[in-house]
Write a protein that holds these residues in place. Structure first.
Motif, PDB file in Angstrom:
ATOM      1  N   PRO A 118     -11.849   2.758   7.461  1.00  0.00           N
ATOM      2  CA  PRO A 118     -10.887   3.579   8.205  1.00  0.00           C
ATOM      3  C   PRO A 118     -10.434   4.792   7.398  1.00  0.00           C
ATOM      4  O   PRO A 118     -10.324   4.740   6.179  1.00  0.00           O
ATOM      5  N   GLY A 121      -7.568   4.978   4.367  1.00  0.00           N
ATOM      6  CA  GLY A 121      -7.494   3.710   3.643  1.00  0.00           C
ATOM      7  C   GLY A 121      -7.401   3.953   2.147  1.00  0.00           C
ATOM      8  O   GLY A 121      -7.842   4.980   1.635  1.00  0.00           O
ATOM      9  N   GLY A 136      -5.244  -0.559   4.330  1.00  0.00           N
ATOM     10  CA  GLY A 136      -4.765   0.597   5.067  1.00  0.00           C
ATOM     11  C   GLY A 136      -3.782   1.418   4.256  1.00  0.00           C
ATOM     12  O   GLY A 136      -3.293   0.992   3.204  1.00  0.00           O
ATOM     13  N   SER A 137      -3.488   2.613   4.751  1.00  0.00           N
ATOM     14  CA  SER A 137      -2.569   3.508   4.047  1.00  0.00           C
ATOM     15  C   SER A 137      -1.173   2.907   3.917  1.00  0.00           C
ATOM     16  O   SER A 137      -0.425   3.249   3.014  1.00  0.00           O
ATOM     17  N   ASP A 138      -0.828   1.957   4.797  1.00  0.00           N
ATOM     18  CA  ASP A 138       0.480   1.303   4.716  1.00  0.00           C
ATOM     19  C   ASP A 138       0.428   0.008   3.903  1.00  0.00           C
ATOM     20  O   ASP A 138       1.396  -0.734   3.832  1.00  0.00           O
ATOM     21  N   THR A 140      -1.505  -2.659   4.464  1.00  0.00           N
ATOM     22  CA  THR A 140      -1.923  -3.852   5.201  1.00  0.00           C
ATOM     23  C   THR A 140      -3.437  -4.042   5.106  1.00  0.00           C
ATOM     24  O   THR A 140      -4.199  -3.087   4.973  1.00  0.00           O
ATOM     25  N   VAL A 142      -6.959  -4.768   6.676  1.00  0.00           N
ATOM     26  CA  VAL A 142      -7.607  -4.542   7.969  1.00  0.00           C
ATOM     27  C   VAL A 142      -9.018  -5.136   7.904  1.00  0.00           C
ATOM     28  O   VAL A 142      -9.866  -4.614   7.176  1.00  0.00           O
TER      29      VAL A 142
END
Length: 155
Positions: A118, A121, A136-138, A140, A142
């Motif tokens: 993604p 990421g 992920g950028s936050d 989390t 994935v």
């Protein structure tokens, strides 16, 4: 068999074994190269011949590469990549992520089934069974998919 034919068959076998050895030396540093050995047999009536060429299918050493998407196969199996000529199978696990976020070989051929990382990421993780998870950028996890190995009855 005449003595000339006996001598010639031995010389031919020796040259074939020499060529195989030279090729093994030339490819000693090629990632995932499989050494070859000529299987020599004695001929009835004298002489020798190469009955076949064996490929060493034992796993080689695992090498740590710089950056990219480095994968290693423990045991049997091959990575499948899509090429314009059709699917190809390889043991070399040196991949990278292209501009579209796909996991590809150095020649740009995508791993099959395709893995798409993604955008945004911050990293990824490959589990021992081939499960690929992106971070992920936050922060989390994935799930992206599974690296599937091709296996053959006669590798």
């Amino acid at each position: 068999m005449t003595s000339f034919n006996v001598s010639f068959s031995g010389l031919t076998s020796a040259l074939t074994r020499r060529d195989l050895g030279a090729n093994n030396i030339a490819n000693a540093l090629t990632p995932a190269y499989r050494a070859r050995r000529g299987d020599q047999v004695d001929l009835r009536g004298g002489g020798a011949a190469i009955a076949g060429v064996s490929v060493d299918v034992r796993p080689g050493p695992i090498e740590i590469g710089d950056g990219g998407f480095q994968l290693a196969i423990l045991g049997d199996g091959y990575f499948r990549v899509a090429t314009p000529q059709g699917d190809r199978f390889l043991r070399a696990g040196s991949f990278h992520v292209d501009g579209q976020g796909r996991v590809v070989t150095a020649d740009g051929f995508p791993l099959e089934p395709p893995l798409q990382l993604p955008a945004g990421g911050t990293g990824f993780h490959v589990g021992a069974q081939g499960q690929v998870t992106a971070i992920g950028s936050d922060g989390t996890a994935v799930p992206l998919g599974q690296i599937q190995l091709a296996r053959f009855a006669n590798p």
